[in-house]
Design an enzyme around this catalytic site. Structure first.
Site, PDB file in Angstrom:
ATOM      1  NE  ARG A  49       3.084 -67.368  56.541  1.00  0.00           N
ATOM      2  CZ  ARG A  49       4.298 -67.708  56.106  1.00  0.00           C
ATOM      3  NH1 ARG A  49       5.348 -66.947  56.383  1.00  0.00           N
ATOM      4  NH2 ARG A  49       4.483 -68.797  55.394  1.00  0.00           N
ATOM      5  CB  ILE A  63       0.923 -67.288  47.930  1.00  0.00           C
ATOM      6  CG1 ILE A  63       1.114 -67.913  46.549  1.00  0.00           C
ATOM      7  CG2 ILE A  63      -0.558 -67.279  48.310  1.00  0.00           C
ATOM      8  CD1 ILE A  63       0.691 -69.383  46.460  1.00  0.00           C
ATOM      9  N   PRO A  64       1.689 -63.965  49.537  1.00  0.00           N
ATOM     10  CG  PRO A  64       2.569 -61.836  49.291  1.00  0.00           C
ATOM     11  CD  PRO A  64       1.998 -62.981  48.510  1.00  0.00           C
ATOM     12  CG  HIS A  65      -0.501 -66.782  53.513  1.00  0.00           C
ATOM     13  ND1 HIS A  65       0.619 -67.104  52.782  1.00  0.00           N
ATOM     14  CD2 HIS A  65      -0.426 -67.504  54.651  1.00  0.00           C
ATOM     15  CE1 HIS A  65       1.339 -68.007  53.442  1.00  0.00           C
ATOM     16  NE2 HIS A  65       0.732 -68.255  54.586  1.00  0.00           N
ATOM     17  CB  ALA A  66      -1.991 -62.124  57.057  1.00  0.00           C
TER      18      ALA A  66
END
Length: 153
Positions: A49, A63-66
């Site tokens: 991501r 806000i690291p997201h996957a």
């Protein structure tokens, strides 16, 4: 704590990660410890991501997201960093809070709602200030519980 994502106390921690890759590794470990999701899978998904563009949200927050198949609803983790870390955020500010989010692979709207809920929370001035000033995990947990209470009121 929030209707859009699950954030358990075990997923809230302090970290001395010195770099963006180390922050992502620490988040992956936090997801494994708190929710039992394999850290290697989380890290791979977060790295993929991040290649699309930085998840540095601004104002010292990332806000690291996957999305991963191992979860059946969005789950979150929060790291307060002991030192600011460069994260390629749009505003150029280094990151002190990393709010990780893992959603099911097919959770299109749920993933977006969870991201929006996190961004609203960290944009709210009082919550942002309290989280940025927190010096331990207990303060972070209490601050998030209080922020949720304010949202409900």
């Amino acid at each position: 704590m929030n209707a859009h994502f699950r954030l358990i106390p075990e997923a809230i921690a302090m970290s001395d990660a010195p770099s963006k890759p180390a922050v992502l590794e620490a988040l992956a470990a936090c997801f494994e410890n708190a929710y039992g999701i394999r850290a290697a899978d989380v890290l791979e998904a977060l790295d993929e991501r991040e290649k699309l563009g930085s998840t540095g949200f601004g104002r010292g927050v990332a806000i690291p997201h996957a999305r991963l198949g191992q979860v059946n609803r969005p789950v979150a983790a929060l790291l307060k960093l002991s030192s600011p870390v460069a994260f390629d955020a749009a505003d150029g500010m280094p990151v002190e809070l990393a709010f990780g989010l893992i959603s099911p692979e097919n959770a299109g709207a749920a993933h977006l709602h969870a991201l929006a809920a996190i961004s609203r929370m960290v944009r709210e001035e009082t919550t942002h200030r309290i989280l940025m000033e927190a010096t331990d995990a207990e303060t972070l947990r209490a601050s998030l519980a209080n922020a949720n209470d304010r949202d409900v009121a």
